[in-house]
Design a protein around this motif. Structure first.
Motif, PDB file in Angstrom:
ATOM      1  N   GLY A 103      49.010  67.692 -23.844  1.00 45.01           N
ATOM      2  CA  GLY A 103      49.054  68.992 -23.187  1.00 45.01           C
ATOM      3  C   GLY A 103      47.691  69.572 -22.891  1.00 45.01           C
ATOM      4  N   SER A 104      46.636  68.767 -23.086  1.00 44.72           N
ATOM      5  CA  SER A 104      45.295  69.254 -22.745  1.00 44.72           C
ATOM      6  C   SER A 104      44.860  68.629 -21.421  1.00 44.72           C
ATOM      7  CB  SER A 104      44.307  68.964 -23.880  1.00 44.72           C
ATOM      8  OG  SER A 104      44.233  67.576 -24.157  1.00 44.72           O
ATOM      9  N   VAL A 105      43.723  67.961 -21.368  1.00 44.06           N
ATOM     10  CA  VAL A 105      43.212  67.415 -20.106  1.00 44.06           C
ATOM     11  C   VAL A 105      44.121  66.299 -19.594  1.00 44.06           C
ATOM     12  CG1 VAL A 105      41.221  66.412 -18.946  1.00 44.06           C
ATOM     13  CG2 VAL A 105      40.883  67.903 -20.921  1.00 44.06           C
ATOM     14  N   ALA A 106      44.416  66.341 -18.318  1.00 41.63           N
ATOM     15  CA  ALA A 106      45.249  65.310 -17.679  1.00 41.63           C
ATOM     16  C   ALA A 106      44.382  64.402 -16.817  1.00 41.63           C
ATOM     17  CB  ALA A 106      46.325  65.969 -16.814  1.00 41.63           C
ATOM     18  N   PRO A 107      44.815  63.163 -16.574  1.00 39.84           N
ATOM     19  CA  PRO A 107      44.093  62.303 -15.633  1.00 39.84           C
ATOM     20  C   PRO A 107      43.964  62.976 -14.269  1.00 39.84           C
ATOM     21  CG  PRO A 107      45.712  61.031 -16.856  1.00 39.84           C
ATOM     22  CD  PRO A 107      45.974  62.480 -17.178  1.00 39.84           C
ATOM     23  N   SER A 108      42.893  62.701 -13.595  1.00 33.49           N
ATOM     24  CA  SER A 108      42.651  63.313 -12.285  1.00 33.49           C
ATOM     25  C   SER A 108      43.785  62.989 -11.319  1.00 33.49           C
ATOM     26  CB  SER A 108      41.328  62.795 -11.701  1.00 33.49           C
ATOM     27  OG  SER A 108      40.244  63.157 -12.511  1.00 33.49           O
ATOM     28  N   GLY A 109      44.320  64.027 -10.675  1.00 32.99           N
ATOM     29  CA  GLY A 109      45.359  63.833  -9.688  1.00 32.99           C
ATOM     30  C   GLY A 109      46.746  63.612 -10.249  1.00 32.99           C
ATOM     31  N   ARG A 110      46.910  63.671 -11.578  1.00 37.94           N
ATOM     32  CA  ARG A 110      48.241  63.471 -12.165  1.00 37.94           C
ATOM     33  C   ARG A 110      49.218  64.546 -11.664  1.00 37.94           C
ATOM     34  NH1 ARG A 110      50.183  61.561 -17.015  1.00 37.94           N
ATOM     35  NH2 ARG A 110      49.068  59.656 -16.457  1.00 37.94           N
ATOM     36  N   TYR A 111      48.721  65.771 -11.518  1.00 38.77           N
ATOM     37  CA  TYR A 111      49.543  66.853 -10.976  1.00 38.77           C
ATOM     38  C   TYR A 111      49.435  66.802  -9.458  1.00 38.77           C
ATOM     39  CZ  TYR A 111      50.207  68.841 -15.622  1.00 38.77           C
ATOM     40  OH  TYR A 111      50.580  69.044 -16.933  1.00 38.77           O
ATOM     41  N   HIS A 131      42.112  67.623  -5.347  1.00 36.49           N
ATOM     42  CA  HIS A 131      43.059  67.784  -6.445  1.00 36.49           C
ATOM     43  C   HIS A 131      42.411  68.515  -7.620  1.00 36.49           C
ATOM     44  CE1 HIS A 131      46.103  64.783  -4.933  1.00 36.49           C
ATOM     45  NE2 HIS A 131      45.045  64.441  -4.214  1.00 36.49           N
ATOM     46  N   ASP A 132      43.227  69.295  -8.318  1.00 34.46           N
ATOM     47  CA  ASP A 132      42.835  69.909  -9.604  1.00 34.46           C
ATOM     48  C   ASP A 132      41.685  70.904  -9.499  1.00 34.46           C
ATOM     49  OD1 ASP A 132      44.746  68.272 -10.974  1.00 34.46           O
ATOM     50  OD2 ASP A 132      43.306  66.626 -10.961  1.00 34.46           O
ATOM     51  N   LEU A 133      41.500  71.512  -8.344  1.00 28.97           N
ATOM     52  CA  LEU A 133      40.477  72.557  -8.270  1.00 28.97           C
ATOM     53  C   LEU A 133      40.874  73.771  -9.099  1.00 28.97           C
ATOM     54  CD1 LEU A 133      39.417  72.217  -4.552  1.00 28.97           C
ATOM     55  CD2 LEU A 133      37.862  72.132  -6.491  1.00 28.97           C
ATOM     56  N   VAL A 134      42.150  73.937  -9.326  1.00 27.98           N
ATOM     57  CA  VAL A 134      42.658  74.963 -10.238  1.00 27.98           C
ATOM     58  C   VAL A 134      43.245  74.256 -11.454  1.00 27.98           C
ATOM     59  CG1 VAL A 134      44.438  76.723 -10.569  1.00 27.98           C
ATOM     60  CG2 VAL A 134      43.047  76.736  -8.505  1.00 27.98           C
ATOM     61  N   GLY A 135      42.845  74.689 -12.656  1.00 24.43           N
ATOM     62  CA  GLY A 135      43.361  74.091 -13.877  1.00 24.43           C
ATOM     63  C   GLY A 135      42.646  72.802 -14.262  1.00 24.43           C
ATOM     64  N   ASN A 136      43.173  72.146 -15.264  1.00 24.38           N
ATOM     65  CA  ASN A 136      42.667  70.909 -15.861  1.00 24.38           C
ATOM     66  C   ASN A 136      41.336  71.139 -16.569  1.00 24.38           C
ATOM     67  OD1 ASN A 136      43.717  68.359 -16.406  1.00 24.38           O
ATOM     68  ND2 ASN A 136      42.262  67.368 -15.050  1.00 24.38           N
ATOM     69  N   LEU A 137      40.209  71.182 -15.848  1.00 20.95           N
ATOM     70  CA  LEU A 137      38.918  71.503 -16.453  1.00 20.95           C
ATOM     71  C   LEU A 137      38.212  72.580 -15.637  1.00 20.95           C
ATOM     72  CD1 LEU A 137      37.478  67.958 -17.342  1.00 20.95           C
ATOM     73  CD2 LEU A 137      38.262  69.699 -18.971  1.00 20.95           C
ATOM     74  N   HIS A 138      37.472  73.443 -16.337  1.00 20.27           N
ATOM     75  CA  HIS A 138      36.522  74.305 -15.634  1.00 20.27           C
ATOM     76  C   HIS A 138      35.555  73.419 -14.859  1.00 20.27           C
ATOM     77  CE1 HIS A 138      37.616  78.025 -17.648  1.00 20.27           C
ATOM     78  NE2 HIS A 138      37.343  77.550 -18.840  1.00 20.27           N
ATOM     79  N   GLU A 139      35.071  73.887 -13.711  1.00 18.51           N
ATOM     80  CA  GLU A 139      34.137  73.084 -12.927  1.00 18.51           C
ATOM     81  C   GLU A 139      32.838  73.841 -12.694  1.00 18.51           C
ATOM     82  OE1 GLU A 139      35.829  71.253  -9.470  1.00 18.51           O
ATOM     83  OE2 GLU A 139      37.696  70.742 -10.514  1.00 18.51           O
ATOM     84  N   TRP A 140      31.738  73.215 -13.121  1.00 19.16           N
ATOM     85  CA  TRP A 140      30.424  73.789 -12.878  1.00 19.16           C
ATOM     86  C   TRP A 140      30.127  73.828 -11.379  1.00 19.16           C
ATOM     87  CZ3 TRP A 140      27.698  76.217 -16.425  1.00 19.16           C
ATOM     88  CH2 TRP A 140      27.740  75.826 -17.764  1.00 19.16           C
ATOM     89  N   THR A 141      29.467  74.878 -10.931  1.00 22.79           N
ATOM     90  CA  THR A 141      28.855  74.886  -9.603  1.00 22.79           C
ATOM     91  C   THR A 141      27.336  74.927  -9.774  1.00 22.79           C
ATOM     92  OG1 THR A 141      28.739  77.297  -9.334  1.00 22.79           O
ATOM     93  CG2 THR A 141      30.818  76.201  -8.723  1.00 22.79           C
ATOM     94  N   ALA A 142      26.622  74.905  -8.669  1.00 24.04           N
ATOM     95  CA  ALA A 142      25.161  74.900  -8.702  1.00 24.04           C
ATOM     96  C   ALA A 142      24.564  76.285  -8.912  1.00 24.04           C
ATOM     97  CB  ALA A 142      24.625  74.291  -7.409  1.00 24.04           C
ATOM     98  N   ASP A 143      25.391  77.292  -9.029  1.00 28.96           N
ATOM     99  CA  ASP A 143      24.916  78.661  -9.204  1.00 28.96           C
ATOM    100  C   ASP A 143      23.970  78.765 -10.405  1.00 28.96           C
ATOM    101  OD1 ASP A 143      24.549  81.380  -9.315  1.00 28.96           O
ATOM    102  OD2 ASP A 143      26.576  81.834 -10.002  1.00 28.96           O
ATOM    103  N   PRO A 144      22.732  79.230 -10.223  1.00 26.00           N
ATOM    104  CA  PRO A 144      21.791  79.333 -11.334  1.00 26.00           C
ATOM    105  C   PRO A 144      22.215  80.335 -12.405  1.00 26.00           C
ATOM    106  CG  PRO A 144      20.886  80.378  -9.362  1.00 26.00           C
ATOM    107  CD  PRO A 144      22.101  79.630  -8.940  1.00 26.00           C
ATOM    108  N   GLU A 145      23.211  81.167 -12.105  1.00 27.21           N
ATOM    109  CA  GLU A 145      23.731  82.102 -13.102  1.00 27.21           C
ATOM    110  C   GLU A 145      24.691  81.431 -14.083  1.00 27.21           C
ATOM    111  OE1 GLU A 145      22.648  85.224 -13.472  1.00 27.21           O
ATOM    112  OE2 GLU A 145      21.255  84.728 -11.848  1.00 27.21           O
ATOM    113  N   GLY A 146      24.929  80.141 -13.921  1.00 26.23           N
ATOM    114  CA  GLY A 146      25.792  79.420 -14.845  1.00 26.23           C
ATOM    115  C   GLY A 146      27.262  79.697 -14.630  1.00 26.23           C
ATOM    116  N   THR A 147      27.783  79.258 -13.484  1.00 23.49           N
ATOM    117  CA  THR A 147      29.149  79.585 -13.077  1.00 23.49           C
ATOM    118  C   THR A 147      30.091  78.397 -13.239  1.00 23.49           C
ATOM    119  OG1 THR A 147      28.435  81.277 -11.519  1.00 23.49           O
ATOM    120  CG2 THR A 147      30.572  80.283 -11.117  1.00 23.49           C
ATOM    121  N   LEU A 148      31.263  78.690 -13.800  1.00 26.02           N
ATOM    122  CA  LEU A 148      32.366  77.740 -13.906  1.00 26.02           C
ATOM    123  C   LEU A 148      33.547  78.304 -13.125  1.00 26.02           C
ATOM    124  CD1 LEU A 148      31.901  77.184 -17.698  1.00 26.02           C
ATOM    125  CD2 LEU A 148      31.862  75.295 -16.064  1.00 26.02           C
ATOM    126  N   ARG A 149      34.213  77.456 -12.333  1.00 27.93           N
ATOM    127  CA  ARG A 149      35.277  77.947 -11.451  1.00 27.93           C
ATOM    128  C   ARG A 149      36.600  77.210 -11.682  1.00 27.93           C
ATOM    129  NH1 ARG A 149      34.319  81.590  -7.694  1.00 27.93           N
ATOM    130  NH2 ARG A 149      32.150  82.180  -7.295  1.00 27.93           N
TER     131      ARG A 149
END
Length: 250
Positions: free
Chosen positions: A175-183, A193-211
């Motif tokens: 019930g934690s991390v799923a293989p990429s594209g499983r959903y 795939h998986d832009l929402v949910g699964n893992l937070h995703e770092w961006t290049a924002d120097p303020e330290g942003t996860l989306r």
């Protein structure tokens, strides 16, 4: 008997125009994607994005691939390169700096906030990759709290230590991390795939942003594509931090 409606020449012409316009748009999108590196799709004429969240492969000092990097282990100074593939094991426990280096080793870069949001919301600007309204179960966003599953207390999150948040066992909890594209329903109009949910995703924002949120939460800090966690140190990592890469077209 009910009257049968007849199509007028104008209605037929408008329908044909709409069909041709749709086909033309899809053809232009396909052309843009063909200009992207393998495994990526076009966001627009200026940039491409990985279809899936990044996995890592470990390299030796010459750049030769040694094998897959364990997704529940920190990078910790190892030489790695980002990859992305359907049903791959997306890398967690990764810092923004390590994500940036892994993308660059693959000839890519971390996505800007603009690129990430555009890829998630698509041409229509929807709140979720698949549309405006949340679809229960479409994305991996209602999972199990792994710390609680391993004997922790969910209400004590403010007291969890760095070591606890980086326990490698957290990755394998059901019930934690799923293989990429499983959903497979958690897909944007662009084909990401998986832009929402699964893992937070770092961006290049120097303020330290996860989306995008992760497998436990895509609502607390914004809904779906609008979920954003800011103010993280570039060296921060835990069991929920992942990433994907962007690149310029060929």
């Amino acid at each position: 008997m009910p009257r049968r409606l007849r199509s007028t020449p104008l209605a037929l012409a408008l329908a044909s125009f709409a069909l041709l316009a749709g086909l033309g748009a899809r053809s232009a999108e396909a052309d843009r994607t063909r200009a992207c590196p393998d495994g990526m799709v076009a966001i627009d004429d200026r940039s491409c994005i990985d279809r899936y969240e990044a996995s890592l492969e470990q390299l030796d000092e010459t750049g030769r691939v040694l094998g897959a990097h364990p997704p529940n282990q920190p990078v910790a100074g190892k030489r790695v390169r980002a990859t992305n593939e359907r049903l791959g094991a997306p890398q967690a426990y990764v810092t923004q700096l390590e994500a940036k280096a892994a993308c660059e080793a693959a000839g890519k870069r971390l996505c800007t906030d603009r690129e990430w949001i555009a890829a998630c919301k698509g041409p229509l600007g929807t709140r979720f990759p698949y549309g405006e309204r949340r679809r229960e179960g479409a994305c991996n966003d209602r999972g199990t709290e792994p710390l609680a599953a391993l004997g922790g207390r969910a209400e004590a999150i403010s007291t969890w230590s760095f070591d606890t948040m980086n326990d490698p066992r957290l990755y394998g909890v059901p019930g934690s991390v799923a293989p990429s594209g499983r959903y497979d329903r958690c897909q944007s109009e662009l084909g990401t795939h998986d832009l929402v949910g699964n893992l937070h995703e770092w961006t290049a924002d120097p303020e330290g942003t996860l989306r995008g949120g992760y497998f436990l939460d895509t609502t607390t800090l914004g809904e779906g594509c609008d979920y954003v966690a800011v103010g993280h140190d570039a060296h921060y990592r835990d069991y929920s931090t992942g990433f994907r890469c962007c690149a310029d077209p060929h």
